[in-house]
Design an enzyme around this catalytic site. Structure first.
Site, PDB file in Angstrom:
ATOM      1  N   HIS A 134       0.854  -1.195   0.000  1.00 18.11           N
ATOM      2  CA  HIS A 134       0.000   0.000   0.000  1.00 18.11           C
ATOM      3  C   HIS A 134       0.887   1.241   0.000  1.00 18.11           C
ATOM      4  CE1 HIS A 134      -4.169   1.645   1.187  1.00 18.11           C
ATOM      5  NE2 HIS A 134      -3.426   2.651   0.761  1.00 18.11           N
ATOM      6  N   HIS A 136       1.785   4.893  -1.524  1.00 16.05           N
ATOM      7  CA  HIS A 136       1.519   6.110  -2.280  1.00 16.05           C
ATOM      8  C   HIS A 136       2.886   6.669  -2.679  1.00 16.05           C
ATOM      9  CE1 HIS A 136      -2.822   6.841  -1.020  1.00 16.05           C
ATOM     10  NE2 HIS A 136      -2.443   5.877  -0.181  1.00 16.05           N
ATOM     11  N   LYS A 217      -6.048  -0.131  -8.952  1.00 13.95           N
ATOM     12  CA  LYS A 217      -6.565   0.355  -7.680  1.00 13.95           C
ATOM     13  C   LYS A 217      -7.881   1.089  -7.916  1.00 13.95           C
ATOM     14  CE  LYS A 217      -6.928   1.776  -3.425  1.00 13.95           C
ATOM     15  NZ  LYS A 217      -5.980   2.728  -2.843  1.00 13.95           N
ATOM     16  N   HIS A 219     -10.479   3.400  -6.006  1.00 10.57           N
ATOM     17  CA  HIS A 219     -10.491   4.267  -4.825  1.00 10.57           C
ATOM     18  C   HIS A 219     -11.731   5.144  -4.848  1.00 10.57           C
ATOM     19  CE1 HIS A 219      -9.279   7.205  -1.814  1.00 10.57           C
ATOM     20  NE2 HIS A 219      -8.220   6.457  -1.524  1.00 10.57           N
ATOM     21  N   ASP A 221     -12.183   8.073  -3.897  1.00  7.17           N
ATOM     22  CA  ASP A 221     -11.977   9.460  -4.306  1.00  7.17           C
ATOM     23  C   ASP A 221     -12.076   9.632  -5.818  1.00  7.17           C
ATOM     24  OD1 ASP A 221     -11.493   9.676  -1.624  1.00  7.17           O
ATOM     25  OD2 ASP A 221      -9.648  10.830  -1.807  1.00  7.17           O
ATOM     26  N   HIS A 246     -10.363   0.392  -2.263  1.00  2.65           N
ATOM     27  CA  HIS A 246     -10.728   1.308  -1.182  1.00  2.65           C
ATOM     28  C   HIS A 246     -12.166   1.699  -1.481  1.00  2.65           C
ATOM     29  CE1 HIS A 246      -9.854   5.325   1.109  1.00  2.65           C
ATOM     30  NE2 HIS A 246     -11.158   5.221   0.891  1.00  2.65           N
ATOM     31  N   HIS A 272      -7.077  -1.507   3.989  1.00  3.44           N
ATOM     32  CA  HIS A 272      -7.534  -1.038   5.308  1.00  3.44           C
ATOM     33  C   HIS A 272      -8.968  -1.492   5.586  1.00  3.44           C
ATOM     34  CE1 HIS A 272      -8.713   2.100   2.524  1.00  3.44           C
ATOM     35  NE2 HIS A 272      -7.500   2.610   2.509  1.00  3.44           N
ATOM     36  N   HIS A 320      -7.062  13.470   2.186  1.00  2.00           N
ATOM     37  CA  HIS A 320      -8.158  13.343   1.227  1.00  2.00           C
ATOM     38  C   HIS A 320      -8.713  14.690   0.775  1.00  2.00           C
ATOM     39  CE1 HIS A 320      -8.227   9.017   1.167  1.00  2.00           C
ATOM     40  NE2 HIS A 320      -8.002   9.060   2.460  1.00  2.00           N
ATOM     41  N   ARG A 336     -15.514   7.736   9.383  1.00  5.45           N
ATOM     42  CA  ARG A 336     -14.555   6.662   9.151  1.00  5.45           C
ATOM     43  C   ARG A 336     -13.826   6.226  10.416  1.00  5.45           C
ATOM     44  NH1 ARG A 336     -11.374   8.117   3.580  1.00  5.45           N
ATOM     45  NH2 ARG A 336      -9.608   7.434   4.845  1.00  5.45           N
ATOM     46  N   ASP A 360       0.342   2.486   3.796  1.00  2.00           N
ATOM     47  CA  ASP A 360      -0.397   3.688   3.380  1.00  2.00           C
ATOM     48  C   ASP A 360       0.528   4.905   3.465  1.00  2.00           C
ATOM     49  OD1 ASP A 360      -2.534   5.124   2.394  1.00  2.00           O
ATOM     50  OD2 ASP A 360      -3.927   4.530   3.950  1.00  2.00           O
TER      51      ASP A 360
END
Length: 567
Positions: A134, A136, A217, A219, A221, A246, A272, A320, A336, A360
């Site tokens: 994970h 980034h 991935k 996600h 967002d 995610h 997660h 985020h 969350r 992460d």
């Protein structure tokens, strides 16, 4: 035959069968299960020691001996806790057994010759390099930070400190994928990239896989809709890659049941899975009960402490792209973060229901703490829950095997790279981490990457010996120049490898392809395959496993913490 006391033997050659070793300052104790060396024929390097010409070192040419031997190592891996010599040749693990001179010594499986270097592992623990799935890719310096912690493989996505990468692990589109593969070619770790999986038509996904990503991935967002999930999994099945998810915290496009329906029994890696890092509120944690779900945790919630809840809100707002002055953004963040599910997460790891740990990195997680926090959870669960039912002796061997699998073999299996990395087994890349037991999981003594030392603590460079303070971790020759290209792997999809991506991009590192991503199941997760019935109360967020309430107390003191970072 002369006798030697058990203590004297351990001091000279390291522990043997029946001896116990404490891991750092935790309450975890391991016991040596087997010894593959031969008593009385042990090899050791140094003045007046065994590995000398005509003694433990033979006359064979380089082709007939190993390049490197780690002597008298205590191997800790998912398959066992074993004392052995480890032989490395051409950057890969050649044998695990007895090193020496076969001309005069019995049982030798690892020949030592003039071409052999020695790393003294007496009294040391050796583990496989960790795998963080994970990542980034916010900054390239993460690679060195991870390497210092014992992580040698990094899987994730991104393009640098852009808003999209701050929030999501996606390297979007062929142009960015190509540039990131070229940039990563100089990093001293193995890498695999994840593409952006958030589209509802397959061609934009196929072109990313053909460009080189080893997974997609999805996600929230970018929109974690059922249509996007179904599309990504369809392409994944077609091209043998993994999908990481995610899911939709806000439940805008459906609830956890709708996401599971869209997944349709196909293999997927859920990030997660507790939910604080993102996912259907409040019950994404229930997904880990399914046979096709490969559930992981990110490390900010591991282990559950007095500060965990307070830390998360600010982290979430930053990562985020949320505005603390907008009430809806604050409500999104607060939805969350639930004490009850975070408290249950540690227990689910201890039961083997959660299968992987990860970071992460810089996006609500710490890239250098995957290994450390995994063992802190193991310690906390030993203290709170006692010995596991699976233990067969007065030790924590099974628990240790369960937890080490979470950041080694299981992420390797999940992402189709277990044929290359993830364990100390013959034929795999020699990514090995050497630890002093007192510093286990915190500060490695040596990190070996593809058979060469890549990073290690080093004292004053102008000193007459290598140990005087100040001691710092410094890159070594295995992480420099062209050598690093021979000591690392870039993972590509089968389609990218067949299309000549490495040649077209002039990648200098060794290339490996991912495979078997679509057939792996929860049952394949080593020591972490439990599939219990999990429910979450929608009002109280209480988590029940097979009808039993599970929770844990927040820690106010942890091992492997401040006392290790005073210097």
């Amino acid at each position: 035959m002369s006798n030697i006391s058990r203590q004297a033997y351990a001091d000279m050659f390291g522990p043997t069968v029946g001896d116990k070793v404490r891991l750092a300052d935790t309450e975890l104790w391991i016991e040596v299960e087997d010894d593959l060396t031969t008593y009385g024929e042990e090899v050791k390097f140094g003045g007046g020691k065994v590995i000398r010409d005509g003694m433990g070192q033979g006359q064979m040419l380089a082709a007939d001996c190993v390049d490197l031997v780690l002597t008298n190592a205590l191997i800790v891996d998912h398959w066992g806790i074993v004392k052995a010599d480890i032989g490395v040749k051409d950057g890969r693990i050649f044998a695990i057994g007895k090193a020496g001179n076969p001309d005069i010594q019995p049982n030798v499986t690892i020949p030592i010759g003039a071409a052999t270097e020695v790393i003294a592992a007496e009294g040391k623990i050796v583990t496989a390099g960790g795998i963080d799935t994970h990542i980034h890719w916010i900054c390239p310096q993460q690679a060195e930070e991870a390497l210092v912690s014992g992580v040698t493989t990094m899987v994730g996505g991104g393009t640098g400190p852009a808003a999209g990468t701050h929030a999501t692990t996606c390297t979007p589109g062929p142009w960015y994928i190509s540039r990131m593969l070229q940039a990563a070619d100089s990093l001293p770790v193995n890498i695999g990239l994840l593409g952006k999986g958030n589209v509802s038509q397959p061609d934009a996904l196929r072109e990313q896989v053909a460009a080189g990503v080893i997974g997609l991935k999805i996600h929230e967002d970018w929109g974690a809709t059922p249509a996007a999930i179904d599309c990504a999994l369809t392409v994944a099945d077609e091209m043998d890659i993994q999908v990481a998810l995610h899911s939709d915290t806000l439940n805008e496009s459906g609830f956890v049941e709708d996401t599971l329906a869209a997944i349709g029994g196909r293999t997927i890696h859920t990030f997660h899975t507790e939910g604080a890092g993102g996912g259907h509120a409040p019950d994404i944690i229930t997904a880990c009960a399914h046979p096709n779900i490969l559930p992981s945790s990110t490390n900010p919630t591991l282990p559950y402490t007095l500060n965990t809840i307070d830390e998360h809100l600010d982290m979430l707002m930053v990562c985020h792209h949320l505005d603390p002055d907008i009430a809806e953004d604050v409500a999104f963040a607060e939805s969350r973060i639930r004490r009850e599910t975070i408290a249950a997460e540690d227990v689910l790891h201890d039961l083997g229901a959660f299968s992987l740990t990860s970071s992460d990195s810089q996006a609500m997680g710490r890239v250098g703490e995957v290994i450390l926090r995994t063992w802190q959870v193991a310690h906390r669960m030993k203290v709170q829950r006692g010995a596991l039912a699976e233990e067969t002796g007065d030790n924590d061997n099974f628990r240790v095997k369960r937890y080490i699998a979470k950041y080694t073999i299981n992420p390797a299996l999940t992402h189709g790279i277990a044929h290359e990395v993830g364990s100390i087994e013959v034929g795999k890349l020699a990514d090995l981490v050497v630890w002093s037991p007192a510093f286990f999981g915190v500060k490695p003594a040596t990190v070996i990457k593809g058979g060469m030392i890549a990073i290690a603590p080093m004292g004053d460079i102008n000193a007459s010996i290598p140990t005087p303070q100040p001691v710092h971790y410094r890159p070594m020759f295995g992480a420099l120049g062209s050598a690093r290209h021979h000591c690392r792997l870039t993972f590509l999809s089968q389609a990218a490898a067949a299309n000549g991506v490495a040649e077209r991009l002039n990648l200098r590192s060794a290339i490996a392809v991912v495979k078997g991503c679509r057939t792996v199941q929860k049952a394949d997760m080593v020591h972490n395959s439990l599939q219990p019935n999990i429910t979450v109360d929608a009002q109280t967020y209480e988590v029940r496993v097979d009808g039993e309430l599970i929770t844990s107390e927040p820690a106010d003191v942890l091992p492997m913490a401040q006392r290790y970072f005073l210097f």
